[in-house]
Design an enzyme around this catalytic site. Structure first.
Site, PDB file in Angstrom:
ATOM      1  N   ARG A  97     -39.075  18.926   6.712  1.00 56.13           N
ATOM      2  CA  ARG A  97     -39.759  17.651   5.280  1.00 56.13           C
ATOM      3  C   ARG A  97     -40.821  17.392   5.872  1.00 56.13           C
ATOM      4  NH1 ARG A  97     -35.687  18.031   1.799  1.00 56.13           N
ATOM      5  NH2 ARG A  97     -33.318  18.183   2.662  1.00 56.13           N
ATOM      6  N   GLU A 138     -50.442  10.569   7.987  1.00 54.32           N
ATOM      7  CA  GLU A 138     -49.940  10.654   6.268  1.00 54.32           C
ATOM      8  C   GLU A 138     -50.759  12.623   5.731  1.00 54.32           C
ATOM      9  OE1 GLU A 138     -50.616   7.039   3.988  1.00 54.32           O
ATOM     10  OE2 GLU A 138     -50.164   5.953   6.190  1.00 54.32           O
ATOM     11  N   SER A 166     -35.503  26.439  18.566  1.00 55.97           N
ATOM     12  CA  SER A 166     -35.977  26.894  19.540  1.00 55.97           C
ATOM     13  C   SER A 166     -37.216  26.139  20.137  1.00 55.97           C
ATOM     14  CB  SER A 166     -36.405  28.426  19.448  1.00 55.97           C
ATOM     15  OG  SER A 166     -37.838  29.172  18.882  1.00 55.97           O
ATOM     16  N   HIS A 213     -46.792  24.085  14.630  1.00 58.26           N
ATOM     17  CA  HIS A 213     -47.299  24.211  13.116  1.00 58.26           C
ATOM     18  C   HIS A 213     -47.811  25.509  13.360  1.00 58.26           C
ATOM     19  CE1 HIS A 213     -47.955  24.639   8.997  1.00 58.26           C
ATOM     20  NE2 HIS A 213     -49.099  25.355   9.254  1.00 58.26           N
TER      21      HIS A 213
HETATM   22  C1  GRF Z   1     -41.596  27.042  13.672  1.00 55.38           C
HETATM   23  O1  GRF Z   1     -42.166  28.479  13.435  1.00 55.38           O
HETATM   24  C2  GRF Z   1     -42.462  25.613  13.650  1.00 55.38           C
HETATM   25  O2  GRF Z   1     -43.778  25.839  13.972  1.00 55.38           O
HETATM   26  C3  GRF Z   1     -42.337  24.725  12.098  1.00 55.38           C
HETATM   27  O3  GRF Z   1     -40.843  25.624  12.509  1.00 55.38           O
HETATM   28  C4  GRF Z   1     -40.423  26.422  13.607  1.00 55.38           C
HETATM   29  C5  GRF Z   1     -39.125  26.170  13.701  1.00 55.38           C
HETATM   30  O4  GRF Z   1     -38.254  27.079  14.821  1.00 55.38           O
HETATM   31  N1  GRF Z   1     -42.735  24.174  12.217  1.00 55.38           N
HETATM   32  P1  GRF Z   1     -37.560  26.509  15.509  1.00 55.38           P
HETATM   33  O5  GRF Z   1     -36.832  26.000  14.956  1.00 55.38           O
HETATM   34  O6  GRF Z   1     -38.416  25.364  16.332  1.00 55.38           O
HETATM   35  O7  GRF Z   1     -37.333  27.766  16.649  1.00 55.38           O
END
Ligand code: GRF
Length: 201
Positions: A92, A143, A14, A110
């Protein structure tokens, strides 16, 4: 100049879609030249197809070791001639060799107000901890895990009846604003990394 953006995503994508939409709306002086995914089942692949963006699948499970996977990923990334790599739910940790190959060129989103709640299930960590404010962070990747210099943050309230899912939904709405905005600033050459701080010019 129109920047070449490569998106790495592992799942529903998304945030990738939010970037595709912002590019299509002319809000970002750049374009998505490829999606790279480690998951052949990722819904992000369908989003790429709909937007006519080439999808490159580098399936983790098909490599005999993590090292071999990383070498293949690095080669695929180098081939793209990208100005920016966007981690949009790429599940990952990027290895040292990849991070070092593209300093200041990889950004991640994040779902927490860093430095709180790094790693997996950040929204659940926030609910369990009992914080009253949560949110999302867009940051450069270095890193460390989820600890690179912060570009933007957006916050949301945590309500008393929230669970992981309801909080994640509220945060996701802000992610879809913060990510395209941070990418726009990058593509406008307005971000300067100064130690831990990112200056927006
Ligand atoms: C999001 O909550 C993002 O912050 C995290 O993983 C999720 C990915 O959601 N790193 P999407 O695949 O972009 O819908």
């Amino acid at each position: 100049m129109n920047k070449r953006i490569v998106v790495l995503a592992s799942g529903r994508g998304s945030n990738f879609q939010a970037v595709i939409d912002a590019v299509a709306a002319g809000e970002i002086p750049g374009h998505c030249v490829a999606l790279i995914t480690d998951n052949p089942e990722a819904y992000a692949i369908e989003r790429a197809e709909n937007a006519r963006i080439p999808a490159v699948v580098i399936e983790y499970a098909s490599f005999p070791s993590r090292d071999m996977y990383e070498r293949a990923l690095l080669a695929a990334m180098q081939q793209q001639g990208a100005d920016l790599f966007v981690l949009a739910g790429y599940m990952r940790i990027l290895g040292k060799s990849i991070v070092q190959a593209f300093p200041g060129k990889v950004v991640n989103i994040h779902p927490a107000l860093l430095p709180s709640f790094t790693g997996l299930h950040a929204q659940r960590q926030a609910v369990d901890y009992g914080v009253k404010v949560a949110g999302c962070t867009v940051h450069f990747v270095d890193e460390s895990l989820d600890c690179g210099p912060i570009i933007l943050q957006r916050c949301v309230p945590v309500l008393s009846d929230d669970d992981e899912e309801t909080l994640a939904e509220r945060i996701l709405e802000e992610e879809h604003k913060a990510f395209p905005e941070a990418i726009r600033l990058f593509c406008e050459d307005r971000l300067v990394i100064n130690g831990r701080r990112v200056l927006i010019q």
